[in-house]
Enzyme design. Structure first.
Site, PDB file in Angstrom:
ATOM      1  N   PRO A  87       1.345   4.866   5.519  1.00 25.15           N
ATOM      2  CA  PRO A  87       0.777   4.377   6.776  1.00 25.15           C
ATOM      3  C   PRO A  87      -0.726   4.595   6.894  1.00 25.15           C
ATOM      4  CG  PRO A  87       2.862   5.484   7.193  1.00 25.15           C
ATOM      5  CD  PRO A  87       2.537   5.731   5.745  1.00 25.15           C
ATOM      6  N   LYS A 120      14.498  -0.685   5.275  1.00 26.34           N
ATOM      7  CA  LYS A 120      13.991  -0.167   4.004  1.00 26.34           C
ATOM      8  C   LYS A 120      13.970   1.359   4.024  1.00 26.34           C
ATOM      9  CE  LYS A 120      11.986   0.423   0.066  1.00 26.34           C
ATOM     10  NZ  LYS A 120      10.642  -0.005  -0.291  1.00 26.34           N
ATOM     11  N   THR A 138       6.166   0.485   2.207  1.00 29.80           N
ATOM     12  CA  THR A 138       7.200   1.276   2.876  1.00 29.80           C
ATOM     13  C   THR A 138       6.503   2.222   3.837  1.00 29.80           C
ATOM     14  OG1 THR A 138       8.633   1.156   0.928  1.00 29.80           O
ATOM     15  CG2 THR A 138       9.144   2.857   2.553  1.00 29.80           C
ATOM     16  N   LEU A 161       0.822  -1.203   0.000  1.00 36.82           N
ATOM     17  CA  LEU A 161       0.000   0.000   0.000  1.00 36.82           C
ATOM     18  C   LEU A 161       0.860   1.258   0.000  1.00 36.82           C
ATOM     19  CD1 LEU A 161      -2.471  -1.445   2.633  1.00 36.82           C
ATOM     20  CD2 LEU A 161      -2.897  -1.231   0.171  1.00 36.82           C
ATOM     21  N   LYS A 194       7.024  10.956   0.726  1.00 36.99           N
ATOM     22  CA  LYS A 194       6.534  10.237   1.906  1.00 36.99           C
ATOM     23  C   LYS A 194       7.663   9.521   2.632  1.00 36.99           C
ATOM     24  CE  LYS A 194       5.262   6.235   1.296  1.00 36.99           C
ATOM     25  NZ  LYS A 194       5.837   4.865   1.326  1.00 36.99           N
TER      26      LYS A 194
END
Length: 286
Positions: free
Chosen positions: A85, A180, A110, A82, A241
């Site tokens: 968050p 990551k 991520t 997705l 992001k």
């Protein structure tokens, strides 16, 4: 120290032996990843917020789910890929009550380690959570050659993840998500740095092609290549992001500067969902 294991694909299994997989999130990365699993023979149920994106997979044998909860109800393995968050939180609220004991949830977005910890706290008894974000872009996803950073107890799903690429076991839950973020921040910040270095070359009257060649031959070679990459896709908005998540975790003045540059590029509607290389071009000429 990382426990790095090169996962070898096993021989073909019967359909009855293959785990039922629910794949949620069919963006630029999720769609080719889901296809790898479908081609491998796994019964696949797919869900995406924009339902039309499921059509190519359904045409090749996947089942379309009308909702996230419907997608996971009979799944042995749930994979989420997705955007951020917030998207993960929305999907989690829908699927947590529907997960059966014994289900493995592989979170591949991520989103950073905080989101993984929050997710783990919401799960019921008997559900195993693995955070397994990926390194590599759309080309690697389509070829099944991603780098997969697996945190937590991945023993039950490592053979599934190996169909997507090479699995690196990173440690306890959240460690994959943390690593990551470190790697993405380094690459994205490096691309912004390359763009500014070329802006400096332009300002000094240096030949642009010569400057690019010289940078590519030095320690920044990999990010120089990414700054000019073609045939891959990583939304500039998603790069924003990722850097924002990194700068929330620690004091990072250099990344703060890169974030400002990337946000400025992403403010242009034509660039927000263009590849990161387009943002690099904007930074160079801004």
């Amino acid at each position: 120290m990382l426990d790095i294991r090169l996962s070898h694909r096993s021989g073909p299994l019967s359909v009855d032996d293959m785990e039922k997989i629910a794949f949620l999130g069919l963006g630029h990365m999720g769609a080719p990843m889901a296809r790898q699993l479908l081609v491998a023979g796994h019964p696949l149920t797919a869900w995406n917020r924009t339902a039309e994106k499921t059509e190519p997979l359904v045409a090749d044998g996947a089942v379309r789910a009308a909702s996230p909860a419907e997608a996971v109800r009979d799944a042995d393995v749930v994979i989420t890929m997705l955007a951020d968050p917030a998207a993960l939180g929305t999907v989690a609220a829908a699927i947590v009550p529907a997960l059966r004991p014994g289900t493995h949830w592989v979170e591949m977005s991520t989103v950073g380690p905080d989101a993984v910890r929050e997710l783990a706290a919401r799960l019921g008894e008997g559900v195993t959570l693995v955070d397994a974000p990926v390194m590599g872009s759309t080309d690697k996803a389509a070829a099944g050659r991603l780098g997969i950073l697996a945190g937590g107890d991945a023993d039950g799903v490592e053979h599934v993840l190996a169909r997507l690429g090479t699995v690196t076991r990173t440690g306890p839950p959240g460690s994959g998500a943390a690593l990551k973020l470190v790697l993405n921040a380094a690459v994205i910040g490096g691309v912004a740095l390359v763009a500014e270095a070329l802006r400096l070359a332009d300002a000094l009257g240096a030949d642009g092609d010569a400057a690019r060649t010289a940078l590519a031959a030095g320690p920044l070679g990999g990010v120089v290549g990414r700054a000019f990459a073609e045939g891959v896709h990583f939304d500039t908005a998603l790069a924003v992001k990722d850097i924002a998540l990194a700068t929330q975790a620690a004091r990072l003045p250099v990344f703060d500067a890169a974030l400002e540059q990337l946000r400025s590029a992403a403010a242009d509607p034509a660039l927000a969902h263009a590849d990161l290389s387009a943002a690099a071009a904007r930074i160079r000429t801004a």
